[in-house]
Write a protein that holds these residues in place. Structure first.
Motif, PDB file in Angstrom:
ATOM      1  N   GLU A  47      -3.493  -5.185  -5.023  1.00 42.51           N
ATOM      2  CA  GLU A  47      -3.240  -3.852  -4.495  1.00 42.51           C
ATOM      3  C   GLU A  47      -2.797  -2.865  -5.568  1.00 42.51           C
ATOM      4  O   GLU A  47      -3.140  -1.676  -5.505  1.00 42.51           O
ATOM      5  CB  GLU A  47      -2.177  -3.906  -3.385  1.00 42.51           C
ATOM      6  N   GLN A  48      -2.027  -3.341  -6.546  1.00 44.27           N
ATOM      7  CA  GLN A  48      -1.485  -2.423  -7.554  1.00 44.27           C
ATOM      8  C   GLN A  48      -2.589  -1.673  -8.300  1.00 44.27           C
ATOM      9  O   GLN A  48      -2.600  -0.435  -8.310  1.00 44.27           O
ATOM     10  CB  GLN A  48      -0.577  -3.171  -8.533  1.00 44.27           C
ATOM     11  N   TYR A  52      -5.759  -1.508  -7.476  1.00 45.16           N
ATOM     12  CA  TYR A  52      -6.681  -0.905  -6.514  1.00 45.16           C
ATOM     13  C   TYR A  52      -6.170   0.447  -6.026  1.00 45.16           C
ATOM     14  O   TYR A  52      -6.947   1.412  -5.912  1.00 45.16           O
ATOM     15  CB  TYR A  52      -6.877  -1.848  -5.335  1.00 45.16           C
ATOM     16  N   ILE A  53      -4.876   0.545  -5.752  1.00 41.99           N
ATOM     17  CA  ILE A  53      -4.308   1.767  -5.181  1.00 41.99           C
ATOM     18  C   ILE A  53      -3.952   2.782  -6.256  1.00 41.99           C
ATOM     19  O   ILE A  53      -4.179   3.983  -6.094  1.00 41.99           O
ATOM     20  CB  ILE A  53      -3.058   1.429  -4.338  1.00 41.99           C
ATOM     21  N   ALA A 100       0.833  -1.201   0.000  1.00 45.88           N
ATOM     22  CA  ALA A 100       0.000   0.000   0.000  1.00 45.88           C
ATOM     23  C   ALA A 100       0.869   1.253   0.000  1.00 45.88           C
ATOM     24  O   ALA A 100       0.635   2.194  -0.775  1.00 45.88           O
ATOM     25  CB  ALA A 100      -0.925  -0.005   1.205  1.00 45.88           C
TER      26      ALA A 100
END
Length: 285
Positions: free
Chosen positions: A227-228, A230-231, A116
């Motif tokens: 995460e990649q 999504y963030i 994150a």
């Protein structure tokens, strides 16, 4: 005799109960959900059989996500194996032990850094007025819309993933290299073998099991990437960075289509099991 057979099961019982509650039951319920439609926020779910699987096969968004995932996986796995392998060979043969240990730790740090935090850092670097574009502008080049371009957004995610994975594979390869007897290299040098021949005929065969392990684990880590996108991009622009896990998350928790999400999860689970099976079979030979 009966009591002797019962004692091991008594010791195993707590672990088996936890395994059933937190592993076996969720998997069984996931399989059940993949054959249902509806959501928990409406009238409930109902049985639809193989409809979710059939709908996925005709869903253009799903096929685009599969293409994105395949591109992301291939472009991440290859450099995540080649770069740390080269670094590991250099560190193992050319560096003093103290410096090698220091560099190994330095390279490994990204692997244990929060994805994150790293994702936010990369988003700051590659935003339109970020550091990367400022450097390009000072060099007389045009700024690139990294995260808002369907062409450039995915390479940024790949760069982040490779940077995160290099350290882990480097440590794995270094451990594998240290199991190869030094006497093999000394004998090869006496026979006139150059560095490339030693790498091709000694290092690579000696790292066979290590390479298989690193390749399989890297593919699994990459396939479950969430995460990649999504963030950093939210799956955009134009769905160009939507990966499989991110897509099934959106289907489940944004569209509340738990049946389709469960069907995709079952597919991903089967692929992962298949990769592990291949690793075990190849390692046995």
């Amino acid at each position: 005799m009966n009591s002797d057979r019962l004692i091991p099961w008594l010791f195993l019982a707590p672990a088996l109960v936890l395994l059933g509650i937190f592993v076996l039951y969720p998997i069984a319920y996931l399989v059940y959900l993949s054959f249902t439609a509806g959501s928990f926020t409406r009238a409930g779910v109902h049985w639809v059989g193989l409809q979710n699987y059939g709908r996925l096969l005709t869903d253009p968004d799903f096929w685009q996500v599969l293409g994105n995932t395949a591109y992301f996986t291939i472009a991440t796995v290859i450099p995540s194996l080649i770069i740390p392998l080269g670094l590991a060979v250099l560190l193992n043969r050319l560096m003093p032990i103290g410096l090698r240990d220091f560099l190994r730790t330095a390279y490994f740090i990204p692997s244990v850094t929060s994805i994150a935090a790293v994702g936010l850092g990369f988003r700051w670097l590659f935003q339109t007025d970020g550091v990367v574009n400022q450097v390009l502008t000072r060099l007389g080049l045009e700024a690139v819309p990294w995260l808002s371009s369907p062409i450039w957004a995915m390479p940024v995610l790949i760069l982040l993933s490779v940077w995160k994975q290099i350290g882990f594979n480097l440590v794995v390869f270094l451990a594998g290299l240290q199991t190869i007897p030094q006497s093999r290299y000394e004998a090869a040098e006496l026979d006139g073998a150059n560095d490339w021949q030693q790498f091709w005929y000694i290092t690579l065969p000696g790292l066979r099991s290590t390479l298989i392990f690193a390749a399989i684990t890297t593919v699994i880590f990459t396939l479950r990437s969430f995460e990649q996108p999504y963030i950093m991009t939210g799956g955009g622009p134009l769905n160009s960075t939507s990966l499989l896990v991110f897509y099934l998350y959106e289907q489940a928790f944004a569209q509340f289509d738990f049946g389709s999400a469960a069907a995709m999860t079952i597919g991903l689970l089967l692929v992962t099991i298949g990769l592990v099976y291949v690793q075990l079979r190849v390692s046995e030979n």
